[in-house]
Design a protein around this motif. Structure first.
Motif, PDB file in Angstrom:
ATOM      1  N   ILE A 117       0.809  -1.176  -0.006  1.00 57.02           N
ATOM      2  CA  ILE A 117      -0.013  -0.126   0.115  1.00 57.02           C
ATOM      3  C   ILE A 117       0.953   1.250  -0.044  1.00 57.02           C
ATOM      4  CG2 ILE A 117      -1.722   1.283   1.383  1.00 57.02           C
ATOM      5  CD1 ILE A 117      -2.843  -1.486   2.411  1.00 57.02           C
ATOM      6  N   GLN A 118       2.139   1.143   0.523  1.00 56.68           N
ATOM      7  CA  GLN A 118       2.737   2.323   0.678  1.00 56.68           C
ATOM      8  C   GLN A 118       3.215   2.632  -0.704  1.00 56.68           C
ATOM      9  OE1 GLN A 118       4.806   4.184   3.574  1.00 56.68           O
ATOM     10  NE2 GLN A 118       4.025   5.473   1.894  1.00 56.68           N
ATOM     11  N   GLU A 119       3.810   1.625  -1.568  1.00 55.58           N
ATOM     12  CA  GLU A 119       4.231   1.671  -2.809  1.00 55.58           C
ATOM     13  C   GLU A 119       2.965   2.336  -3.793  1.00 55.58           C
ATOM     14  OE1 GLU A 119       6.590   1.974  -6.167  1.00 55.58           O
ATOM     15  OE2 GLU A 119       7.058   1.720  -3.920  1.00 55.58           O
ATOM     16  N   PHE A 120       1.839   1.611  -3.676  1.00 51.71           N
ATOM     17  CA  PHE A 120       0.839   2.326  -4.173  1.00 51.71           C
ATOM     18  C   PHE A 120       0.769   3.890  -3.932  1.00 51.71           C
ATOM     19  CE2 PHE A 120      -3.614   3.426  -4.614  1.00 51.71           C
ATOM     20  CZ  PHE A 120      -4.023   2.921  -5.907  1.00 51.71           C
ATOM     21  N   PHE A 121       0.822   4.278  -2.629  1.00 49.86           N
ATOM     22  CA  PHE A 121       0.396   5.617  -2.596  1.00 49.86           C
ATOM     23  C   PHE A 121       1.757   6.469  -3.092  1.00 49.86           C
ATOM     24  CE2 PHE A 121      -2.168   4.902   1.499  1.00 49.86           C
ATOM     25  CZ  PHE A 121      -3.438   5.089   0.787  1.00 49.86           C
ATOM     26  N   ARG A 122       2.623   5.887  -3.182  1.00 50.59           N
ATOM     27  CA  ARG A 122       3.928   6.474  -3.411  1.00 50.59           C
ATOM     28  C   ARG A 122       3.762   6.620  -5.295  1.00 50.59           C
ATOM     29  NH1 ARG A 122       8.376   6.116  -6.734  1.00 50.59           N
ATOM     30  NH2 ARG A 122       8.003   3.957  -7.230  1.00 50.59           N
ATOM     31  N   ARG A 123       3.411   5.914  -5.932  1.00 50.30           N
ATOM     32  CA  ARG A 123       3.173   6.093  -7.260  1.00 50.30           C
ATOM     33  C   ARG A 123       1.819   6.949  -7.428  1.00 50.30           C
ATOM     34  NH1 ARG A 123       5.471   2.044 -10.530  1.00 50.30           N
ATOM     35  NH2 ARG A 123       7.080   0.423  -9.479  1.00 50.30           N
ATOM     36  N   ALA A 124       0.809   7.061  -6.831  1.00 46.36           N
ATOM     37  CA  ALA A 124      -0.341   7.784  -6.714  1.00 46.36           C
ATOM     38  C   ALA A 124       0.196   9.250  -6.305  1.00 46.36           C
ATOM     39  CB  ALA A 124      -1.400   7.244  -6.168  1.00 46.36           C
ATOM     40  N   GLY A 125       1.372   9.548  -5.910  1.00 46.07           N
ATOM     41  CA  GLY A 125       1.696  10.798  -5.400  1.00 46.07           C
ATOM     42  C   GLY A 125       1.243  11.432  -4.011  1.00 46.07           C
ATOM     43  N   SER A 126       1.128  10.449  -3.362  1.00 50.57           N
ATOM     44  CA  SER A 126       0.659  10.888  -1.742  1.00 50.57           C
ATOM     45  C   SER A 126       1.969  10.572  -0.959  1.00 50.57           C
ATOM     46  CB  SER A 126      -0.041   9.647  -1.282  1.00 50.57           C
ATOM     47  OG  SER A 126      -0.416   9.910   0.062  1.00 50.57           O
ATOM     48  N   PRO A 127       2.111  11.811  -0.186  1.00 50.63           N
ATOM     49  CA  PRO A 127       3.160  11.787   0.801  1.00 50.63           C
ATOM     50  C   PRO A 127       3.147  11.088   2.069  1.00 50.63           C
ATOM     51  CG  PRO A 127       1.867  13.848   1.043  1.00 50.63           C
ATOM     52  CD  PRO A 127       1.139  12.933  -0.011  1.00 50.63           C
ATOM     53  N   GLN A 128       1.803  10.337   2.127  1.00 53.21           N
ATOM     54  CA  GLN A 128       1.499   9.794   3.299  1.00 53.21           C
ATOM     55  C   GLN A 128       2.734   8.473   3.856  1.00 53.21           C
ATOM     56  OE1 GLN A 128      -2.023   7.803   3.348  1.00 53.21           O
ATOM     57  NE2 GLN A 128      -1.919   7.334   5.625  1.00 53.21           N
ATOM     58  N   VAL A 129       3.164   8.368   4.997  1.00 54.57           N
ATOM     59  CA  VAL A 129       4.018   7.496   5.401  1.00 54.57           C
ATOM     60  C   VAL A 129       3.289   6.449   6.377  1.00 54.57           C
ATOM     61  CG1 VAL A 129       6.343   7.022   6.568  1.00 54.57           C
ATOM     62  CG2 VAL A 129       6.030   9.152   5.157  1.00 54.57           C
ATOM     63  N   LEU A 130       3.503   5.430   6.021  1.00 49.11           N
ATOM     64  CA  LEU A 130       2.696   4.371   7.003  1.00 49.11           C
ATOM     65  C   LEU A 130       3.487   3.388   7.719  1.00 49.11           C
ATOM     66  CD1 LEU A 130       0.675   2.648   4.095  1.00 49.11           C
ATOM     67  CD2 LEU A 130      -0.165   4.525   5.503  1.00 49.11           C
ATOM     68  N   LYS A 131       3.268   2.977   8.774  1.00 52.13           N
ATOM     69  CA  LYS A 131       3.847   2.034   9.577  1.00 52.13           C
ATOM     70  C   LYS A 131       3.527   0.692   9.826  1.00 52.13           C
ATOM     71  CE  LYS A 131       4.499   6.111  12.907  1.00 52.13           C
ATOM     72  NZ  LYS A 131       4.426   6.768  14.163  1.00 52.13           N
ATOM     73  N   ALA A 132       4.272  -0.210   9.487  1.00 53.56           N
ATOM     74  CA  ALA A 132       3.972  -1.554   9.383  1.00 53.56           C
ATOM     75  C   ALA A 132       3.811  -2.077  10.930  1.00 53.56           C
ATOM     76  CB  ALA A 132       4.868  -2.552   8.803  1.00 53.56           C
ATOM     77  N   ASP A 133       4.421  -1.500  11.906  1.00 53.64           N
ATOM     78  CA  ASP A 133       4.675  -2.098  13.326  1.00 53.64           C
ATOM     79  C   ASP A 133       3.292  -1.825  14.100  1.00 53.64           C
ATOM     80  OD1 ASP A 133       5.015   0.287  13.637  1.00 53.64           O
ATOM     81  OD2 ASP A 133       7.114   0.360  14.778  1.00 53.64           O
ATOM     82  N   VAL A 134       2.390  -1.084  13.255  1.00 52.69           N
ATOM     83  CA  VAL A 134       1.130  -0.923  14.353  1.00 52.69           C
ATOM     84  C   VAL A 134      -0.036  -1.436  13.732  1.00 52.69           C
ATOM     85  CG1 VAL A 134       1.891   1.477  14.803  1.00 52.69           C
ATOM     86  CG2 VAL A 134       0.754   0.973  12.875  1.00 52.69           C
ATOM     87  N   VAL A 135       0.230  -2.565  12.816  1.00 58.03           N
ATOM     88  CA  VAL A 135      -0.745  -3.458  12.353  1.00 58.03           C
ATOM     89  C   VAL A 135      -0.098  -5.092  12.956  1.00 58.03           C
ATOM     90  CG1 VAL A 135      -1.872  -4.310  10.384  1.00 58.03           C
ATOM     91  CG2 VAL A 135      -1.284  -1.987  10.508  1.00 58.03           C
ATOM     92  N   THR A 136      -1.055  -5.802  13.018  1.00 59.60           N
ATOM     93  CA  THR A 136      -0.638  -7.405  13.379  1.00 59.60           C
ATOM     94  C   THR A 136      -1.848  -8.093  12.712  1.00 59.60           C
ATOM     95  OG1 THR A 136      -0.214  -8.806  15.231  1.00 59.60           O
ATOM     96  CG2 THR A 136      -2.222  -7.185  15.587  1.00 59.60           C
TER      97      THR A 136
END
Length: 269
Positions: free
Chosen positions: A185-204
């Motif tokens: 999803i981070q790569e999808f956002f990067r390619r879509a032009g979003s500056p959002q930074v996601l954290k994997a360690d807050v998901v389980t």
């Protein structure tokens, strides 16, 4: 106390392989049924792999590029009517949806709590103590996601109130790898032009619990059925032939392609 009656629909590969193809629009079909019949509905469903976007993703500047990339990775892309943003669904997670007649936007928080509580109760039968909360930095972050005792997201929940119906829907991470999913999803956002930074360690995921290492989607479906049965008088009632036809009509409308990205850019619904 008399429990409210709710139509209960389950969609699994064992029942109907086509249901996996139509899963991206199944919750919307349930909501439309609730609007027509003025009744409650509960849906639990499995998936083929796909990427599901939320309304806020419509505004991504390079959405077309990101959609094309996701498709090359084997993930068709769909737009849902509920809130939130991108989530990745596949056979390692299980989705739920609850619909009820509603036109009052002030019932937003009440809907989340009342319609999401059965999921919390179902997870407790598996020994997982989840609660409503926000896992800051998670993909599709929301205030009424379900988080574990250590604050990590175990299920995402979104809501839509439209067409005379409130639809609360979400996905439970059963065996899905949060690091791989967040990275995608981070790569999808990067390619879509979003500056959002996601954290994997807050998901389980449920299988990260030692006692649930071998948990299956069937186990979770059974647990959710128990949870919902504590709040509703469940009436098993599968989609009719007409509702399957409705789903087949909706599926291409909700699937994102270069043409639909152009329609979104032009402000089409």
């Amino acid at each position: 106390m008399t429990l409210p009656k709710a139509r209960f629909v389950t969609l699994t590969a064992a029942q109907n392989r086509e249901s996996l193809f139509l899963s991206p629009v199944a919750a919307e079909v349930l909501a439309r049924s609730s609007a027509r019949t003025r009744s409650w509905g509960v849906l639990i469903r499995e998936h083929n792999p796909y990427l599901l976007l939320g309304p806020k993703d419509r505004r991504l500047p390079f959405l077309d590029d990101a959609v094309q990339w996701a498709q090359t990775q084997g993930y068709p892309v769909y737009m849902r009517i509920g809130g939130g943003s991108a989530v990745l669904l596949d056979a390692s997670c299980l989705s739920f949806a609850v619909s009820r007649p509603c036109r009052d936007l002030t019932q937003w928080e009440r809907n989340f709590r009342e319609m999401g509580q059965p999921v919390i109760d179902g997870l407790r039968t598996l020994g997982v103590n989840a609660a409503f909360g926000r896992a800051a930095g998670s993909y599709c972050e929301g205030p009424f996601d379900l988080v574990t005792q250590d604050g990590r997201k175990i299920a995402g929940i979104a809501q839509a109130i439209r067409g005379g119906t409130a639809l609360v829907s979400g996905m439970i991470l059963v065996q899905q790898d949060p690091i791989t999913t967040t990275g995608f999803i981070q790569e999808f956002f990067r390619r879509a032009g979003s500056p959002q930074v996601l954290k994997a360690d807050v998901v389980t995921a449920l299988n990260r619990y030692p006692r649930l290492r071998n948990v299956t989607t069937e186990d979770v479906r059974d647990a959710l059925t128990v949870g919902f049965s504590r709040h509703f008088d469940l009436d098993p009632n599968p989609f009719s032939a007409g509702e399957w036809a409705e789903a087949r009509d909706l599926e291409p409308m909700r699937r994102i392609s270069a043409r639909t990205v152009q329609r979104i850019a032009e402000g089409a619904p």
